[in-house]
Design an enzyme around this catalytic site. Structure first.
Site, PDB file in Angstrom:
ATOM      1  N   LYS A   1     -11.415-101.623  -5.149  1.00 31.67           N
ATOM      2  CA  LYS A   1     -11.439-100.460  -6.060  1.00 31.67           C
ATOM      3  C   LYS A   1     -11.107 -99.206  -5.257  1.00 31.67           C
ATOM      4  O   LYS A   1     -10.298 -98.382  -5.673  1.00 31.67           O
ATOM      5  CB  LYS A   1     -12.822-100.308  -6.680  1.00 31.67           C
ATOM      6  CG  LYS A   1     -13.047 -98.981  -7.386  1.00 31.67           C
ATOM      7  CD  LYS A   1     -14.418 -98.860  -8.009  1.00 31.67           C
ATOM      8  CE  LYS A   1     -15.459 -98.391  -7.062  1.00 31.67           C
ATOM      9  NZ  LYS A   1     -15.437 -96.945  -6.779  1.00 31.67           N
TER      10      LYS A   1
ATOM     11  N   ASP B   1     -22.320 -98.453   0.580  1.00 39.07           N
ATOM     12  CA  ASP B   1     -22.067 -99.131  -0.698  1.00 39.07           C
ATOM     13  C   ASP B   1     -22.678-100.530  -0.750  1.00 39.07           C
ATOM     14  O   ASP B   1     -22.662-101.160  -1.812  1.00 39.07           O
ATOM     15  CB  ASP B   1     -20.563 -99.237  -0.968  1.00 39.07           C
ATOM     16  CG  ASP B   1     -19.967 -97.885  -1.302  1.00 39.07           C
ATOM     17  OD1 ASP B   1     -18.728 -97.764  -1.274  1.00 39.07           O
ATOM     18  OD2 ASP B   1     -20.733 -96.948  -1.569  1.00 39.07           O
TER      19      ASP B   1
ATOM     20  N   ARG C   1     -22.841 -84.559  -4.218  1.00 34.58           N
ATOM     21  CA  ARG C   1     -21.396 -84.911  -4.228  1.00 34.58           C
ATOM     22  C   ARG C   1     -20.507 -83.686  -4.399  1.00 34.58           C
ATOM     23  O   ARG C   1     -19.704 -83.566  -5.321  1.00 34.58           O
ATOM     24  CB  ARG C   1     -21.101 -85.967  -5.292  1.00 34.58           C
ATOM     25  CG  ARG C   1     -21.931 -87.212  -5.082  1.00 34.58           C
ATOM     26  CD  ARG C   1     -21.383 -88.442  -5.668  1.00 34.58           C
ATOM     27  NE  ARG C   1     -20.362 -89.044  -4.799  1.00 34.58           N
ATOM     28  CZ  ARG C   1     -19.699 -90.137  -5.148  1.00 34.58           C
ATOM     29  NH1 ARG C   1     -19.894 -90.679  -6.315  1.00 34.58           N
ATOM     30  NH2 ARG C   1     -18.790 -90.654  -4.326  1.00 34.58           N
ATOM     31  N   PRO C   2     -20.638 -82.730  -3.514  1.00 34.95           N
ATOM     32  CA  PRO C   2     -19.809 -81.518  -3.588  1.00 34.95           C
ATOM     33  C   PRO C   2     -18.348 -81.832  -3.303  1.00 34.95           C
ATOM     34  O   PRO C   2     -18.003 -82.928  -2.858  1.00 34.95           O
ATOM     35  CB  PRO C   2     -20.402 -80.648  -2.484  1.00 34.95           C
ATOM     36  CG  PRO C   2     -21.075 -81.579  -1.549  1.00 34.95           C
ATOM     37  CD  PRO C   2     -21.537 -82.744  -2.365  1.00 34.95           C
TER      38      PRO C   2
ATOM     39  N   CYS D   1     -20.492 -91.715  -9.336  1.00 36.55           N
ATOM     40  CA  CYS D   1     -21.898 -92.133  -9.293  1.00 36.55           C
ATOM     41  C   CYS D   1     -22.793 -90.961  -8.876  1.00 36.55           C
ATOM     42  O   CYS D   1     -22.471 -90.221  -7.961  1.00 36.55           O
ATOM     43  CB  CYS D   1     -22.061 -93.278  -8.291  1.00 36.55           C
ATOM     44  SG  CYS D   1     -21.243 -94.780  -8.811  1.00 36.55           S
TER      45      CYS D   1
ATOM     46  N   ARG E   1     -17.287-100.706 -13.607  1.00 36.30           N
ATOM     47  CA  ARG E   1     -16.360 -99.817 -12.874  1.00 36.30           C
ATOM     48  C   ARG E   1     -15.891-100.480 -11.588  1.00 36.30           C
ATOM     49  O   ARG E   1     -14.809-100.206 -11.086  1.00 36.30           O
ATOM     50  CB  ARG E   1     -17.048 -98.486 -12.533  1.00 36.30           C
ATOM     51  CG  ARG E   1     -17.299 -97.578 -13.715  1.00 36.30           C
ATOM     52  CD  ARG E   1     -17.799 -96.230 -13.259  1.00 36.30           C
ATOM     53  NE  ARG E   1     -16.948 -95.716 -12.198  1.00 36.30           N
ATOM     54  CZ  ARG E   1     -17.416 -94.982 -11.171  1.00 36.30           C
ATOM     55  NH1 ARG E   1     -18.691 -94.704 -11.075  1.00 36.30           N
ATOM     56  NH2 ARG E   1     -16.591 -94.536 -10.243  1.00 36.30           N
TER      57      ARG E   1
HETATM   58  C1  EPZ Z   1     -15.942 -92.750  -1.291  1.00 36.10           C
HETATM   59  O1  EPZ Z   1     -16.580 -91.695  -1.997  1.00 36.10           O
HETATM   60  C2  EPZ Z   1     -16.129 -93.993  -2.142  1.00 36.10           C
HETATM   61  N1  EPZ Z   1     -15.491 -93.789  -3.429  1.00 36.10           N
HETATM   62  C3  EPZ Z   1     -17.631 -94.282  -2.319  1.00 36.10           C
HETATM   63  O2  EPZ Z   1     -17.732 -95.510  -3.037  1.00 36.10           O
HETATM   64  C4  EPZ Z   1     -18.255 -94.462  -0.943  1.00 36.10           C
HETATM   65  O3  EPZ Z   1     -19.656 -94.650  -1.103  1.00 36.10           O
HETATM   66  C5  EPZ Z   1     -18.001 -93.210  -0.098  1.00 36.10           C
HETATM   67  O4  EPZ Z   1     -16.573 -92.966  -0.020  1.00 36.10           O
HETATM   68  C6  EPZ Z   1     -18.544 -93.341   1.319  1.00 36.10           C
HETATM   69  O5  EPZ Z   1     -17.984 -94.465   1.924  1.00 36.10           O
HETATM   70  C7  EPZ Z   1     -14.143 -93.943  -3.529  1.00 36.10           C
HETATM   71  O6  EPZ Z   1     -13.472 -94.230  -2.559  1.00 36.10           O
HETATM   72  C8  EPZ Z   1     -13.559 -93.742  -4.888  1.00 36.10           C
HETATM   73  P1  EPZ Z   1     -17.349 -89.119   0.925  1.00 36.10           P
HETATM   74  P2  EPZ Z   1     -16.368 -90.160  -1.519  1.00 36.10           P
HETATM   75  O7  EPZ Z   1     -16.539 -87.942   0.609  1.00 36.10           O
HETATM   76  O8  EPZ Z   1     -15.004 -89.988  -0.988  1.00 36.10           O
HETATM   77  C9  EPZ Z   1     -20.275 -85.472   1.411  1.00 36.10           C
HETATM   78  C10 EPZ Z   1     -18.525 -96.933  -4.696  1.00 36.10           C
HETATM   79  O9  EPZ Z   1     -19.654 -97.379  -4.961  1.00 36.10           O
HETATM   80  N2  EPZ Z   1     -19.168 -84.622   0.945  1.00 36.10           N
HETATM   81  O10 EPZ Z   1     -17.003 -89.954   2.119  1.00 36.10           O
HETATM   82  O11 EPZ Z   1     -16.831 -89.271  -2.598  1.00 36.10           O
HETATM   83  C11 EPZ Z   1     -20.820 -86.350   0.292  1.00 36.10           C
HETATM   84  O12 EPZ Z   1     -21.741 -85.625  -0.502  1.00 36.10           O
HETATM   85  C12 EPZ Z   1     -18.361 -95.477  -4.328  1.00 36.10           C
HETATM   86  O13 EPZ Z   1     -17.475 -97.616  -4.665  1.00 36.10           O
HETATM   87  C13 EPZ Z   1     -19.303 -83.232   1.015  1.00 36.10           C
HETATM   88  O14 EPZ Z   1     -20.328 -82.715   1.462  1.00 36.10           O
HETATM   89  O15 EPZ Z   1     -17.415 -90.094  -0.323  1.00 36.10           O
HETATM   90  C14 EPZ Z   1     -21.462 -87.478   1.052  1.00 36.10           C
HETATM   91  O16 EPZ Z   1     -22.754 -87.070   1.457  1.00 36.10           O
HETATM   92  C15 EPZ Z   1     -19.681 -94.742  -4.347  1.00 36.10           C
HETATM   93  N3  EPZ Z   1     -18.295 -82.450   0.566  1.00 36.10           N
HETATM   94  C16 EPZ Z   1     -20.570 -87.626   2.287  1.00 36.10           C
HETATM   95  O17 EPZ Z   1     -19.805 -86.410   2.368  1.00 36.10           O
HETATM   96  C17 EPZ Z   1     -17.133 -82.990   0.079  1.00 36.10           C
HETATM   97  O18 EPZ Z   1     -16.224 -82.227  -0.295  1.00 36.10           O
HETATM   98  C18 EPZ Z   1     -19.598 -88.789   2.206  1.00 36.10           C
HETATM   99  O19 EPZ Z   1     -18.874 -88.651   1.009  1.00 36.10           O
HETATM  100  C19 EPZ Z   1     -17.009 -84.399   0.024  1.00 36.10           C
HETATM  101  C20 EPZ Z   1     -18.029 -85.202   0.474  1.00 36.10           C
END
Ligand code: EPZ
Length: 421
Positions: free
Chosen positions: A22, A307, A121-122, A116, A399
């Protein structure tokens, strides 16, 4: 609304095919907006997030054909520079389509993505990347529009505060067609990012450093359509293997290499499971009540994946001992805990830390999935529980998992999908 009715207690035996990830097909479909001609993706999963992605592409004016597990996209006719909020709000991955739109048109309007509820999730890192790539961002984290007056041909370098998967992917999508050299430091290293880079380089991009913390991208003037096979879903594979951990039996996932689940292997063996690996196959056999994992602490790839934390917690709930879980990636990874406790689990939660005191037995529960992986964890716990579980919120599970009730019925589980009255 739909519910899964699970009667636990049947050990699971058999093979489960694993298809495309996904979290790989979503950025790949977004990247197809940057390509002239047809992009063809093979081994695609059949998930509601993929349906949403296809809807967004068609909404923007792209032609999309789906033939079984092959999706072909031609985005040549796309002109729209706005993604409506109700589409952005459907999933986190929508923000990647916004990044691709900016990359192609130098402007775009949209709003905060969905996804989710794992915490705040900023999107500040995404907006930071857009500004680093020359965009002026008007608005806030709710609604924003971005415009780039000109694409300056220069060397640029920036560092991500957090190795964010999505922000890294958006940085790649924005840099591939921007003249000059872009260096991204503290980039995320997930395999799904490597898959996006492989597709773009095949299409003519010049990206180096895949799998490392530093990516270097030489902007090119155009990209051409190519065929690409989506890498397998390591999180879905791990979820199916862990079902044998809660329900007992022996499950083999096919079409996935152990290298994609390297961080999960040691704790599985520590729990006393027999884990056998073959080319493109992994087999997990539970021979007795699991031992505790002692401590599982998540971190960005190649660390233990956030995850899979909820699914490991479902196994730990049955373990002969105590397991400490720490999620260092998201703030709210424990939405499934109250339901597990209703089923007899004993779990203490404090912030991003959970202490699970394993029990020999859990019992059927009335549970509600509040996010994708929490829903999967509740299903795994129900498969090993005594009695019947009613699990609502199945739309979250759909999803990221294909017809999950059919998969577990094939393995000998008793799982039925029913429409909620
Ligand atoms: C991706 O989400 C995945 N989703 C998530 O999978 C996965 O859990 C996550 O990466 C971490 O591996 C997709 O690929 C569609 P991040 P993403 O940006 O990109 C913070 C699932 O179950 N952050 O790496 O949103 C954030 O709050 C989903 O398949 C900021 O602070 O994750 C988190 O604490 C759930 N500011 C950390 O970074 C931002 O602008 C990691 O988030 C972006 C993120």
């Amino acid at each position: 609304m739909e519910a899964l009715i699970i009667r636990g207690g049947n050990p699971l035996y058999g093979d489960v095919p694993v298809y495309g990830a996904k979290n790989s097909i979503l950025p790949l479909l977004a990247a197809s907006l940057l390509v002239k001609g047809e992009s063809t993706f093979e081994n695609c999963p059949k998930l509601s997030d993929v349906d949403t992605s296809v809807d967004i592409l068609r909404l923007l004016g792209a032609r999309v054909e789906i033939n079984e597990r092959t999706i072909t996209v031609c985005a040549d006719e796309v002109e729209s520079k706005e993604i409506p909020c109700d589409w952005m709000s459907k999933m986190r991955g929508s923000i990647l389509f916004f990044g691709a739109m900016l990359s192609r048109f130098d402007e775009g309007k949209s709003c905060r993505p969905g996804g989710c509820p794992l915490g705040e999730r900023p999107v500040d890192l995404h907006l930071f990347v857009m500004e680093q790539m020359g965009f002026s961002v008007i608005g806030c984290e709710e609604d924003f529009c971005c415009k780039r007056a000109e694409k300056k041909d220069k060397k640029r370098k920036f560092r991500l505060r957090i190795p964010s998967v999505g922000a890294t992917e958006n940085a790649i999508l924005l840099a591939v067609l921007t003249p000059g050299e872009t260096k991204i430091e503290n980039a995320a290293r997930e395999p799904e990012i490597g898959d996006l880079i492989a597709f773009l380089n095949k299409a003519g991009a010049k990206i180096s450093g895949a799998g490392s913390k530093t990516l270097k991208i030489e902007g090119v003037s155009s990209l051409k359509g190519v065929r690409h096979r989506v890498i397998s879903d390591r999180i879905a594979a791990g979820t199916y293997l862990l079902a044998a951990g809660t329900a007992g039996g022996s499950v083999t996932v096919k079409g996935i290499d152990e290298s994609l689940l390297r961080a999960a292997m040691p704790p599985l063996r520590e729990a006393g499971f027999l884990v056998e690996t073959f080319p493109a196959e992994i087999k997990l056999t539970r021979k007795s009540r699991p031992l505790p994992f002692s401590k599982l602490s998540t971190s960005p790839y190649p660390g233990f994946p956030t995850d899979l934390l909820p699914q490991f917690m479902a196994v730990a709930a049955y373990a002969h001992g105590t397991t400490l879980f720490v999620d260092n990636v998201f703030e709210n990874r424990f939405s499934h805990v109250p339901d597990l406790e209703q089923g007899g689990a004993e779990i203490d939660v404090a912030g991003n830390v959970a202490l699970v005191y394993g029990k020999e037995k859990l019992f059927g529960m009335h549970a509600k999935a509040k996010d994708l992986r929490a829903g999967a964890a509740l299903l795994l716990a129900a498969l090993g529980a005594e009695g019947e579980t009613v699990l609502t919120g199945v739309e979250h599970i759909d999803r990221g998992y294909e017809r999950i009730e059919e998969i577990f019925c094939t393995l000998g589980g008793d799982v039925k999908r029913q429409k909620e009255e």
